[in-house]
Design a protein around this motif. Structure first.
Motif, PDB file in Angstrom:
ATOM      1  N   ARG A  56      -1.651  11.928  -0.774  1.00 52.85           N
ATOM      2  CA  ARG A  56      -0.703  12.878  -1.368  1.00 52.85           C
ATOM      3  C   ARG A  56       0.034  13.604  -0.244  1.00 52.85           C
ATOM      4  NH1 ARG A  56      -4.909  16.174  -4.813  1.00 52.85           N
ATOM      5  NH2 ARG A  56      -3.014  16.663  -5.975  1.00 52.85           N
ATOM      6  N   THR A  57       1.235  14.055  -0.540  1.00 54.05           N
ATOM      7  CA  THR A  57       1.971  14.834   0.451  1.00 54.05           C
ATOM      8  C   THR A  57       1.337  16.207   0.599  1.00 54.05           C
ATOM      9  OG1 THR A  57       3.505  15.626  -1.244  1.00 54.05           O
ATOM     10  CG2 THR A  57       4.119  13.631  -0.043  1.00 54.05           C
ATOM     11  N   ALA A 112       0.599  17.390  -8.771  1.00 57.71           N
ATOM     12  CA  ALA A 112       1.095  18.292  -7.736  1.00 57.71           C
ATOM     13  C   ALA A 112       0.675  19.722  -8.051  1.00 57.71           C
ATOM     14  CB  ALA A 112       2.606  18.195  -7.640  1.00 57.71           C
ATOM     15  N   CYS A 172       0.184  20.759  -2.236  1.00 57.78           N
ATOM     16  CA  CYS A 172      -0.077  19.319  -2.305  1.00 57.78           C
ATOM     17  C   CYS A 172       0.749  18.638  -3.385  1.00 57.78           C
ATOM     18  CB  CYS A 172      -1.563  19.061  -2.576  1.00 57.78           C
ATOM     19  SG  CYS A 172      -2.663  19.782  -1.329  1.00 57.78           S
ATOM     20  N   GLY A 173       1.212  17.433  -3.054  1.00 51.65           N
ATOM     21  CA  GLY A 173       1.932  16.634  -4.033  1.00 51.65           C
ATOM     22  C   GLY A 173       0.974  15.865  -4.924  1.00 51.65           C
ATOM     23  N   LYS A 174       1.554  15.029  -5.762  1.00 49.59           N
ATOM     24  CA  LYS A 174       0.782  14.235  -6.714  1.00 49.59           C
ATOM     25  C   LYS A 174       0.059  13.103  -5.989  1.00 49.59           C
ATOM     26  CE  LYS A 174       1.511  11.435 -10.907  1.00 49.59           C
ATOM     27  NZ  LYS A 174       2.534  10.938 -11.859  1.00 49.59           N
ATOM     28  N   SER A 201       7.197   9.810  -3.883  1.00 52.63           N
ATOM     29  CA  SER A 201       6.129  10.719  -3.472  1.00 52.63           C
ATOM     30  C   SER A 201       6.609  12.149  -3.328  1.00 52.63           C
ATOM     31  CB  SER A 201       5.525  10.241  -2.150  1.00 52.63           C
ATOM     32  OG  SER A 201       6.525  10.115  -1.162  1.00 52.63           O
ATOM     33  N   GLY A 202       7.924  12.372  -3.438  1.00 49.83           N
ATOM     34  CA  GLY A 202       8.452  13.719  -3.383  1.00 49.83           C
ATOM     35  C   GLY A 202       9.321  13.957  -2.168  1.00 49.83           C
TER      36      GLY A 202
END
Length: 1008
Positions: A656-657, A676, A680-682, A923-924
């Motif tokens: 995750r990001t 997310a 933190c991202g998903k 991923s964002g």
């Protein structure tokens, strides 16, 4: 730094170098054989002639057979050594041929012409030993102990490769090119003619000792033959008979048997970096390398003692060896900030080094239990360590805090072999081997209590702070991992002279037991230029157990019809995997899991033909035309069963990001929340932490007839003796693979990916200064991001995948003057691959390397007329390593460690990608994509040219002989790049390892 392949210069220096071991074209066996035809002076064949082969190498002294109706004979199961062959028949003179030097798996053709006369009249002929094998079709290189003592080369895999034309070194730990033994017993193997890593088989006295890690072949062994106890080492490199299961390089060590005379052998050498020159050039410094690879300390000391317990009845040989190699890693340093630091800064006063340590104690007994029953027994116990060695792997540099060590103790090999020549035509053989290979993994730098977490700096690809492989400290009382196996064999041979038939059975049981393992903190961090960008969550701790059982039944037939010999073989193989009942402990992200017994996973059955012909072109045993064709299976170990073990099928990691807004290097979010939240991202895999597998295996890759990966190999060669002492050989090699497997994510299709391009950065280190478009890149649609359900199935469902090697070997062997020898040759070829990517819009990829990137290897020896000195040496010129490889991924947190070596990987940000993609990465906005900037196999480093020379002086002391050696390794002080950092931008093209500098070394041997 961008250079296409160019044949290196400096070949004039080769004339200083002169000796190589004998090269035989022979069959798979621990022993050799003597064969031929007997005629009278009119040319008529003689049946019923008694043929005896005598040698001190035989505990029974003499082996005898009788010629068949075609006048043919063949004496098999002969150990390496010097032989005298005697022919007797009532009414004819006795004919004797002396000075036959027999090596492993070589058939020496010795013909006889007998004249009418009395048996008491003996005709004795002494001549050069045969150098052309006109019976067998195998390609093999034999290295005797004398040759290994004579040549200036390391006594391990890296040293052996210098003597085998076409051989290449490969391994997971790092570059293996050896300079004076600086690499020690490094974890790696020899591949040849387009072969794959892990396909080679290691045997001792013809029986397998490989450990049951990974494929169970190649470098996967933690017991290592003690060369003090070894008579010869032979390498089968092509056209193996039905006795071989796989088509990789088969390395067999032939042990010493003792004898009727007491003998003592001693060998010793050692040195430090004080005897090594620096080869750090201005060009290397400009590429960011602050220090070179150099020896810290190495030594090799061994002693062997053999002789009779009872003459002609019971012999013994005991050997003891201690050897170690420590080498500083080029440009690799400890962290100035110490442990548990989020930032890395090299401490230039503390350079990292590897440490290979080995100790062996072994004994072998040879017992002539009865007139025709011989039994051997061997026991070896070793204490070995590959300490601090996983620092600079082929694909990624590591800081010392990231390293781990592997200790192997007590590693043991127990072996017994029985042979029984019931008659002159019927031979029975049987044997059993038990291999105990434990492994304890530890990391002295890791601070588990302090929560050290592995960190990847994407700009430089450097990993630091803690191990990144999920292997933390394991106490000795936990027992460590186990890779044990036992294997058995039995065979029956029927030999008439013109006909030799052998049928046999081989079984093996192996276990791979991974004990409790834990990823520190259950996390990896990923930084870009010192700032967090992503993290990986791990479902640890873990443990896994799997076993395999194999059965091989083979039949090999050899017919000699006048000048033509047919080699016909057929092999049946059955491979079964088993997942025993076991429990996987729970952790922070995953619950405990119980696994019930799973049988026949996988369950393969295969039938493989082996065909070959050898034709004595002129009928004089001096020219042979050979052809072979065979189907061989991929090497498999317990990992094949482990792949379907639910403990390993769990979703072990997800990415995750991470945007570290408050700069505290702590992910401020709920890591158990898959979506997310906070910083933190998903998660990119929504099944992380569940007990449902995200990867399954289709039935067509797990069981059935002819579903196992295989390859076909064919060889066409001509071998010719130009004159006594001079032979040449030329061969064409082709191999191709089948039953490829493909990974298919059934939740996505090629339509779920969107294309984009980026512009390569402007940089003089890139082709044409950079600034060119890089296209053919794809990012998954955000609606499908994190959806993973993978199925492994046959790649033929998606297209025609290919992997084909074509190449040529040309070798020669010249014996001249006062014991002078010059031998070597060249190889050139390439492997063309076409791969299948089921889920990508660009489903097919093609890799076509240049064809003409040859290697040349020469070696030799010559005794000088001055002061009775000898000079010997080896020379190698090898293609430089490739810099480019194709590959890209739009998934954040991609394991860049898994990218191909020298890929020119660039971490492109969402800001660079979004204008072309028309949206943010799936991923964002904080996402990063790994993109390859170079075409594959287009750019190469300079060739590697290495010359090693030895000066020797032998002194006779009573019955003993002392030989002193002075060696100069890497005479030209070459600094060829062995591996480099291919992750752009920081440290891009910075060499990770270079060839060791010029090294001086002293050594001595003693024979009594």
């Amino acid at each position: 730094m961008f250079r296409t392949s160019v044949v290196g210069a400096g070949l004039v220096a080769l004339m200083c170098v002169m000796l190589l071991p004998k090269v035989a074209r022979a069959q798979t066996a621990t022993f050799g054989s003597i064969a031929g035809v007997v005629k009278d002076t009119s040319g008529a064949v003689l049946a019923g002639v008694t043929v005896e082969a005598a040698s001190p190498a035989l505990i029974e002294k003499v082996r005898s057979v009788v010629t068949d109706g075609q006048g043919q004979y063949q004496i098999v199961n002969l150990r390496p050594g010097a032989y005298t062959v005697t022919f007797t028949l009532s009414g004819f003179n006795t004919f004797r041929r002396e000075g036959i030097e027999l090596t492993t798996a070589f058939t020496a053709v010795v013909n006889a012409d007998m004249a009418v006369g009395s048996l008491e009249e003996t005709v004795t002929v002494t001549g050069a030993s045969p150098v052309v094998d006109t019976r067998n079709t195998r390609t093999q290189t034999v290295l005797s102990k004398e040759v290994l003592d004579t040549l200036p080369t390391g006594k391990a895999t890296g040293g052996y490769a210098a003597l085998i034309v076409g051989a290449q070194l490969t391994g997971p730990v790092g570059a293996m090119q050896d300079v004076g033994g600086n690499k020690g017993e490094q974890y790696g193997e020899i591949v040849i003619h387009g072969g794959r890593y892990g396909e080679g088989i290691m045997t001792y006295d013809g029986m397998r000792y490989s450990g049951m890690n990974a494929s169970g072949g190649g470098a996967n062994h933690y017991w290592t033959p003690n060369l003090v106890a070894v008579e010869e080492v032979n390498f089968e490199t092509g056209g193996m008979s039905a006795e071989a299961e796989t088509g990789g390089v088969h390395q067999n060590s032939v042990p010493k048997d003792g004898g009727n005379t007491f003998k003592v052998y001693f060998a010793g050498t050692g040195n430090t970096g004080a005897l090594q020159a620096s080869n750090l050039t201005d060009e290397l410094r400009a590429r960011g390398l602050q220090s070179e690879s150099r020896v810290k300390r190495n030594f090799d000391v061994g002693i062997g003692l053999g002789g009779p317990i009872k003459r002609d009845k019971l012999w013994f040989y005991t050997a003891h060896r201690w050897w170690s190699a420590q080498e500083y890693y080029a440009g690799t340093y400890f962290n100035t900030h110490g442990r548990n630091s989020m930032l890395y800064e090299p401490d230039l006063s503390r350079q990292a080094f590897s440490d290979y340590k080995f100790r062996d104690n072994s004994v072998r007994l040879t017992w002539q239990a009865a007139s025709k029953h011989k039994v051997t027994f061997m026991q070896s116990v070793q204490d070995n360590c590959q300490c601090s060695v996983y620092l600079v792997q082929e694909r990624q540099p590591r800081a010392p805090e990231n390293m781990y060590s592997a200790e192997f103790w007590p590693t043991a090999l127990t072996q017994t072999v029985w042979s029984y020549p019931a008659t002159s035509r019927l031979l029975f053989e049987a044997g059993a081997t038990i291999s105990k290979q434990p492994k304890r993994i530890f990391n002295d730098s890791s601070d588990r209590a302090g929560g050290a977490i592995s960190i990847l700096e994407r700009s430089s690809s450097l990993r630091y702070n803690a191990p990144d492989n999920g292997l933390d400290s394991i106490a000795l009382n936990d027992g460590g991992d186990r890779y044990d196996q036992h294997n058995e064999k039995v065979s029956v041979s029927y030999i008439t002279g013109s006909h030799a038939f052998k049928v046999g059975l081989v079984t093996l049981f192996g276990v791979q037991d991974f004990v409790l393992r834990e990823v520190p903190g259950n996390l990896y961090y990923e930084f870009l230029n010192g700032s967090p960008v992503a993290l990986t969550q791990w479902a640890s701790p873990s443990a896994a157990l799997s076993t395999i059982s194999t059965l091989g039944i083979f039949a090999q037939d050899q017919w000699t019809i006048k000048r033509l010999t047919l080699n016909l073989g057929l092999r049946y193989d059955q491979f079964k995997g088993l997942v025993p009942e076991q429990d996987r402990p729970g952790g922070f992200f995953v619950p405990a899991l119980h696994v019930d017994r799973i049988e026949n996973t996988p369950d393969y059955k295969d039938i493989s033909p082996r065909l070959g012909t050898a034709y004595d072109l002129f009928g004089n045993g001096k020219t042979a035309v050979k052809w072979s064709l065979g189907r061989y299976l991929a090497a498999l170990g317990p990992t094949a069963a482990q792949l379907t073990n639910p403990t390993t099928l769990l979703v072990r990691s997800a990415n995750r990001t991470w945007t570290d807004l408050n700069k505290d290097f702590i992910p401020d979010c709920d890591l158990k929340n898959l979506d997310a939240n906070g910083e933190c991202g998903k998660l990119d895999n929504q099944k992380f932490g569940t007990i449902n597998p995200n990867r399954t295996y289709a039935d067509d890759v797990l069981r059935g007839w002819a579903t196992r990966t295989y390859n076909w190999q064919t060889v066409v060669s001509v071998q010719h003796e130009l004159r006594p002492g001079v032979s040449v050989n030329a061969g064409y090699f082709r191999s191709w693979y089948g039953n490829f497997q493909a990974l298919d994510n059934v939740l996505v299709t090629p339509a779920d990916f969107d294309p984009y391009c980026i512009t390569a950065p402007v940089d003089a280190r890139l082709p044409n200064g950079g600034g060119y478009p890089v296209c053919g890149l794809y990012d998954i649609n955000p609606s499908k991001f994190g959806q993973v359900q993978e199925v492994v199935t046959q790649s033929s469902h998606f297209g025609n995948r290919r992997e084909v090697y074509n190449g040529v070997d040309a070798t020669f062997n010249w014996r001249f003057g006062r014991g002078g020898l010059l031998q070597g040759g060249t190889n050139f070829g390439r492997t063309v691959t076409e791969c299948v990517q089921p889920d990508k819009p660009q489903q097919f990829c093609v890799n076509v390397p240049p064809f003409f990137r040859p290697q040349l290897k020469l070696a030799g020896s010559y005794r000088l007329p001055l002061w009775d000195l000898s000079v010997s040496g080896t020379f190698q010129t090898l293609p430089g390593i490739s810099i480019g490889f194709v590959g890209a991924s739009g998934l954040v947190g991609l394991e860049t460690q898994g990218a191909a070596q020298n890929s020119g990987t660039y971490s492109a940000t969402n800001r660079e990608i979004a204008p072309s993609l028309g949206r943010n990465l799936a991923s964002g906005a904080a996402g990063v994509a790994s993109v390859s900037l170079l075409e594959p196999n287009k750019y190469f480093e300079d060739r590697l040219n290495q010359l090693d020379i030895r000066f020797s002086k032998a002194i006779q002391v009573g019955r003993g002989r002392v030989r002193g050696n002075f060696d100069i390794y890497n005479v030209f002080n070459s600094a060829a790049v062995l591996s480099l950092n291919a992750f752009y931008p920081r440290n891009y093209l910075k060499p990770a390892q270079i060839l060791g500098g010029r090294l001086l070394k002293f050594s001595a041997t003693f024979d009594y």
